[in-house]
Design an enzyme around this catalytic site. Structure first.
Site, PDB file in Angstrom:
ATOM      1  N   HIS A   1      -3.794  -5.597   2.718  1.00  0.00           N
ATOM      2  CA  HIS A   1      -3.402  -5.629   4.124  1.00  0.00           C
ATOM      3  C   HIS A   1      -3.896  -6.961   4.653  1.00  0.00           C
ATOM      4  O   HIS A   1      -4.335  -7.816   3.923  1.00  0.00           O
ATOM      5  CB  HIS A   1      -4.037  -4.466   4.881  1.00  0.00           C
ATOM      6  CG  HIS A   1      -3.480  -3.139   4.483  1.00  0.00           C
ATOM      7  ND1 HIS A   1      -2.240  -2.707   4.884  1.00  0.00           N
ATOM      8  CD2 HIS A   1      -3.988  -2.159   3.718  1.00  0.00           C
ATOM      9  CE1 HIS A   1      -2.022  -1.502   4.390  1.00  0.00           C
ATOM     10  NE2 HIS A   1      -3.057  -1.136   3.664  1.00  0.00           N
TER      11      HIS A   1
ATOM     12  N   CYS B   1       0.817  -1.220   0.000  1.00  0.00           N
ATOM     13  CA  CYS B   1       0.000   0.000   0.000  1.00  0.00           C
ATOM     14  C   CYS B   1       0.856   1.278   0.000  1.00  0.00           C
ATOM     15  O   CYS B   1       1.424   1.617  -1.026  1.00  0.00           O
ATOM     16  CB  CYS B   1      -0.963  -0.063   1.180  1.00  0.00           C
ATOM     17  SG  CYS B   1      -2.447   0.901   0.950  1.00  0.00           S
TER      18      CYS B   1
HETATM   19  N1  GLN Z   1      -2.381   6.596   2.438  1.00  0.00           N
HETATM   20  C1  GLN Z   1      -2.416   5.741   1.302  1.00  0.00           C
HETATM   21  C2  GLN Z   1      -3.786   5.666   0.667  1.00  0.00           C
HETATM   22  O1  GLN Z   1      -4.748   5.975   1.314  1.00  0.00           O
HETATM   23  C3  GLN Z   1      -1.921   4.377   1.676  1.00  0.00           C
HETATM   24  C4  GLN Z   1      -2.885   3.646   2.563  1.00  0.00           C
HETATM   25  C5  GLN Z   1      -2.347   2.438   3.219  1.00  0.00           C
HETATM   26  O2  GLN Z   1      -1.154   2.186   3.234  1.00  0.00           O
HETATM   27  N2  GLN Z   1      -3.243   1.675   3.797  1.00  0.00           N
HETATM   28  O3  GLN Z   1      -3.897   5.265  -0.476  1.00  0.00           O
END
Ligand code: GLN
Length: 235
Positions: A195, A96
């Site tokens: 995740h 991510c």
């Molecule tokens: N902040 C980034 C987004 O919202 C990454 C999010 C994350 O790593 N869960 O796309």
């Protein structure tokens, strides 16, 4: 005492660790044990040097836009080392926010441009008042393996040169909700929006990462039993 010893760098592990991305390290250690290997872990954060020769594998986790902005300012200090690590073919798992930061830039939810490393050729745009949240299933068409996870991201990532997707979206949104790709593979760098953490549900990816690390570090070793390791599906 394990036969093989691997050193893992947890890049910015104190800042980028949303939704238990650190669980990926526990999963790697779990499968490494079955491969007669152990893994020690070092967090490499702001102001620490990253020496690629000290590490055999790495994790670059996800985070909120604010933490990504903080990390982004430190990235130029680590760019040469991370570039060498990736292009030497050492395995890195980027999730991510970490995935976004390996590319050219990420436009955050507030519209700010967060510069990335530009080592991989993707870029990430924002979406207005919306996030991609939910269960996701993809299929890697080279191995025919299906991967399952949970995505939660604002960013919409578009792949570039030299990158192939981790999988084709079967259900969920994936990289951008448009082109049915999810994640990226470049050399032995695996990127994903999953995740959950990704490796606890998708041990086959952990196996690929560990084999790449072992083959790189121990080129003359007979790894046939490691290659034969059976990963039990989690459901
Ligand atoms: N902040 C980034 C987004 O919202 C990454 C999010 C994350 O790593 N869960 O796309």
């Amino acid at each position: 005492m394990a036969k093989y010893h691997l050193h893992l760098a947890h890049l910015y592990g104190d800042l980028l660790n949303t939704y238990s991305d650190v669980g990926n390290i526990i999963a790697l250690q779990y499968y490494a044990k079955q491969m007669d290997a152990d893994i020690d872990v070092k967090v490499i954060s702001i102001d620490n040097d990253f020496n690629p020769q000290d590490f055999d594998l790495a994790l670059f986790g996800g985070g909120q836009d604010y933490e990504q902005l903080v990390v982004s300012k430190d990235l130029p200090n680590k760019k040469a080392g991370i570039d060498k690590f990736i292009n030497d073919g050492k395995p890195l798992l980027a999730i991510c926010g970490g995935y976004q930061l390996l590319g050219h830039y990420y436009i955050g939810a507030d519209g700010e441009k967060i510069p990335g490393l530009g080592i991989l050729d993707h870029y990430t745009l924002s979406q207005d008042n919306h996030r991609f949240i939910g269960d996701i299933t993809i299929k890697n068409e080279e191995s025919n393996q299906e991967y399952h996870g949970f995505e939660n991201h604002n960013g919409r990532t578009f792949l570039g040169k030299g990158e192939r997707p981790l999988g084709k979206v079967i259900s969920g949104n994936g990289n951008n909700g448009e082109d049915h790709t999810e994640g990226a593979i470049y050399k032995n760098t695996y990127c994903s929006y999953f995740h959950g953490p990704i490796l606890t549900r998708n041990g086959e990816i952990a196996k690929k990462i560990l084999l790449a690390a072992l083959e790189h570090k121990y080129p003359d070793a007979d790894l046939s039993s490691q290659k034969a390791l059976k990963i039990k599906p989690t459901f």
